[in-house]
Design an enzyme around this catalytic site. Structure first.
Site, PDB file in Angstrom:
ATOM      1  N   HIS A  85       0.855  -1.194   0.000  1.00  0.00           N
ATOM      2  CA  HIS A  85       0.000   0.000   0.000  1.00  0.00           C
ATOM      3  C   HIS A  85       0.884   1.234   0.000  1.00  0.00           C
ATOM      4  O   HIS A  85       1.819   1.344   0.784  1.00  0.00           O
ATOM      5  CB  HIS A  85      -0.900   0.019   1.243  1.00  0.00           C
ATOM      6  CG  HIS A  85      -1.772   1.242   1.278  1.00  0.00           C
ATOM      7  ND1 HIS A  85      -2.969   1.309   0.607  1.00  0.00           N
ATOM      8  CD2 HIS A  85      -1.586   2.455   1.852  1.00  0.00           C
ATOM      9  CE1 HIS A  85      -3.501   2.512   0.785  1.00  0.00           C
ATOM     10  NE2 HIS A  85      -2.675   3.227   1.535  1.00  0.00           N
ATOM     11  N   ASP A 164     -15.178   2.483   7.296  1.00  0.00           N
ATOM     12  CA  ASP A 164     -14.145   3.358   6.739  1.00  0.00           C
ATOM     13  C   ASP A 164     -14.660   4.092   5.504  1.00  0.00           C
ATOM     14  O   ASP A 164     -14.369   5.273   5.306  1.00  0.00           O
ATOM     15  CB  ASP A 164     -12.892   2.562   6.376  1.00  0.00           C
ATOM     16  CG  ASP A 164     -11.871   3.480   5.728  1.00  0.00           C
ATOM     17  OD1 ASP A 164     -11.418   4.408   6.420  1.00  0.00           O
ATOM     18  OD2 ASP A 164     -11.577   3.333   4.532  1.00  0.00           O
ATOM     19  N   ARG A 171     -14.451  12.589   6.453  1.00  0.00           N
ATOM     20  CA  ARG A 171     -13.189  13.277   6.779  1.00  0.00           C
ATOM     21  C   ARG A 171     -12.748  14.161   5.618  1.00  0.00           C
ATOM     22  O   ARG A 171     -12.194  15.248   5.820  1.00  0.00           O
ATOM     23  CB  ARG A 171     -12.101  12.243   7.088  1.00  0.00           C
ATOM     24  CG  ARG A 171     -12.298  11.565   8.427  1.00  0.00           C
ATOM     25  CD  ARG A 171     -11.435  10.311   8.516  1.00  0.00           C
ATOM     26  NE  ARG A 171     -10.044  10.589   8.274  1.00  0.00           N
ATOM     27  CZ  ARG A 171      -9.188   9.731   7.719  1.00  0.00           C
ATOM     28  NH1 ARG A 171      -9.578   8.538   7.339  1.00  0.00           N
ATOM     29  NH2 ARG A 171      -7.932  10.071   7.543  1.00  0.00           N
ATOM     30  N   SER A 186      -7.718   3.644   8.983  1.00  0.00           N
ATOM     31  CA  SER A 186      -8.416   3.561   7.698  1.00  0.00           C
ATOM     32  C   SER A 186      -7.675   2.611   6.750  1.00  0.00           C
ATOM     33  O   SER A 186      -8.266   1.692   6.167  1.00  0.00           O
ATOM     34  CB  SER A 186      -8.507   4.977   7.105  1.00  0.00           C
ATOM     35  OG  SER A 186      -8.813   4.947   5.747  1.00  0.00           O
ATOM     36  N   LYS A 190      -8.702  -1.826   6.014  1.00  0.00           N
ATOM     37  CA  LYS A 190      -9.001  -2.397   4.692  1.00  0.00           C
ATOM     38  C   LYS A 190      -8.011  -3.510   4.346  1.00  0.00           C
ATOM     39  O   LYS A 190      -8.382  -4.541   3.802  1.00  0.00           O
ATOM     40  CB  LYS A 190      -8.942  -1.294   3.628  1.00  0.00           C
ATOM     41  CG  LYS A 190     -10.167  -0.382   3.693  1.00  0.00           C
ATOM     42  CD  LYS A 190     -10.060   0.802   2.750  1.00  0.00           C
ATOM     43  CE  LYS A 190      -9.097   1.829   3.270  1.00  0.00           C
ATOM     44  NZ  LYS A 190      -9.202   3.156   2.726  1.00  0.00           N
TER      45      LYS A 190
HETATM   46  N1  URA Z   1      -5.769   6.379   2.431  1.00  0.00           N
HETATM   47  C1  URA Z   1      -6.760   5.743   3.108  1.00  0.00           C
HETATM   48  O1  URA Z   1      -7.206   4.666   2.709  1.00  0.00           O
HETATM   49  N2  URA Z   1      -7.224   6.314   4.237  1.00  0.00           N
HETATM   50  C2  URA Z   1      -6.746   7.472   4.715  1.00  0.00           C
HETATM   51  O2  URA Z   1      -7.197   7.914   5.739  1.00  0.00           O
HETATM   52  C3  URA Z   1      -5.738   8.135   3.995  1.00  0.00           C
HETATM   53  C4  URA Z   1      -5.261   7.551   2.854  1.00  0.00           C
END
Ligand code: URA
Length: 439
Positions: A85, A164, A171, A186, A190
């Site tokens: 990621h 999320d 947000r 967040s 995932k």
């Molecule tokens: N990427 C995400 O998935 N969540 C965040 O809060 C910031 C970047």
């Protein structure tokens, strides 16, 4: 009647107290179900941004977000699973060559990706420039492709961490994205819900990244590594530079083209360097002893790319879209390119139509910026510094202003000294690409 009230949870965090496990479980669940209202969650998110959270609170918040949806079962996949990621950058196309490369080395890569919002591009937008390619797969298709091809890049399903999905959208419009506990939970909720066995994080630092300074980026990286480990996911983070765009292309189809150059054994050296560094980390985390450089050189990674694209309906041999208009930005005087600011180039690409202003907007597949110089290059007045590509000429003046502000041509060689990031044809002059490793 619940024993909790949202206003008590908000007040507790506002006044600097740690939330209890029960408060966290309740508020995340109640928000997902619509019992806690958006305005209440906005206030709580702002209190978390201002007051922070303890490691225990962050761990519980992440667990509650995972529990808000399904957790994928990848046990039918016999190869070790490992994902990557990136926190997002300008010209960051690394997922495109990296996923098939690591699959070609024997791992299975379950890459759930997003779309771009603002100046950072989204992997799905880039891949959708490949004719026929489809981003949405069912859970069964996702697992079968992972088993048969070893590489999948697709959109996260609706059932994965729905808390999320809702909270991130909130947000985004309430100035509460930049809270480390909220970013870490967040991203990790995932990734953990996706079922990967191991994870490598590319935490970007610099003008074109979420995290502008190294200390904050390091704190985010540590927080995510700890969350991964606590959930049984082998997790490593690299801190990497995002002051200068990665490679020579920023956009959608142009980034796919550059990724194909890397898969064919060429491409800009910084893109190759980061792809190989992340591939080595992923293979080590997956317990696979293989040399990714060999898989690039042999064509095995390219074969894996073609199989991955075909499995999702794409035609790997089809021509990629090109923009209708190309304009160039030229050097106004002789000198040396001192720096190319990632944020300015990212904004220019966004204005040209490569990105979107609202999440429902379409993107221009051929739109973007192509760099013709790198920091450290000597230029003469009139030389082309970069190309601006778009389908809509009305977008050019604003993009040109951002791009012109991003490229600094100085009278002399830059102060940083010789490059740590040479490209195949250009010497780099900025600092190192790899800043730190956190495990
Ligand atoms: N990427 C995400 O998935 N969540 C965040 O809060 C910031 C970047």
């Amino acid at each position: 009647m619940s024993e909790f009230a949202a206003v008590d949870v908000i007040r507790a965090k506002r006044d600097g107290h740690a939330l209890s496990d029960a408060q966290i479980d309740w508020v995340v669940d109640a928000y997902t179900k619509g019992v806690v209202a958006d305005e209440q969650m906005s206030a709580l998110a702002m209190a978390i941004l201002l007051r922070g959270m303890t490691p225990g609170e962050i761990a519980r918040w992440t667990a509650a977000m995972i529990a808000s949806g399904e957790r994928l079962d990848l046990s039918a996949v016999s190869r070790p699973t490992v994902d990557k990621h990136s926190t997002g950058g300008v010209g960051d196309k690394i997922t495109l060559p990296l996923t098939p490369l690591v699959a070609a080395c024997g791992a299975a890569v379950p890459q759930l990706s997003g779309r771009g919002l603002g100046h950072t591009g989204g992997t799905l937008d880039k891949l959708e420039s490949v004719p026929g390619w489809r981003a949405t797969l069912s859970n069964d298709e996702f697992v079968s492709q992972l088993r048969d091809v070893g590489a999948v890049i697709c959109a996260a399903g609706e059932g994965l961490a729905p808390a999320d999905r809702k909270l991130y959208a909130l947000r985004d419009v309430t100035g509460t994205v930049e809270a480390i506990p909220l970013i870490a939970s967040s991203i990790m909720s995932k990734k953990i819900a996706e079922g990967t066995g191991a994870l490598v994080l590319d935490v970007k630092v610099g003008t074109g990244a979420f995290m502008k300074d190294e200390d904050t980026a390091r704190e985010l990286a540590r927080t995510m590594v700890e969350l991964g480990k606590a959930h049984g996911v082998r997790t490593v983070a690299l801190l990497t530079d995002m002051n200068t765009p990665l490679g020579l292309t920023v956009g959608n189809a142009v980034e796919v083209e550059e990724s194909l150059e890397v898969l064919a054994g060429g491409g800009p050296a910084d893109v190759v360097e980061l792809t190989l560094a992340l591939a080595r980390e992923m293979l080590e985390a997956a317990g696979i002893d293989a040399d990714p450089a060999k898989a690039l050189a042999s064509g095995a990674a390219m074969d894996s790319w073609k199989a991955m694209i075909r499995a999702q309906g794409g035609d790997p041999g089809a021509a990629l879209p090109t923009a209708r208009e190309t304009e160039v930005l030229r050097a106004e005087r002789d000198g040396v390119v001192a720096s190319i600011d990632a944020l300015g180039v990212g904004l220019a690409a966004w204005r040209l139509g490569a990105g979107r202003a609202r999440k429902e907007d379409p993107v221009g597949f051929g739109a973007g910026v192509v760099l013709k110089v790198r920091p450290g290059d000597a230029v003469r007045a009139g030389d082309v510094l970069l190309e601006l590509r778009t389908d809509d000429p009305e977008r050019i003046p604003a993009a040109r202003a951002d791009a012109a502000g991003a490229v600094h041509v100085g009278p002399d060689a830059p102060a940083h000294g010789p490059s740590d990031r040479p490209t195949a044809t250009h010497e780099r002059t900025e600092g190192p690409l790899l800043i730190d490793r956190i495990a």
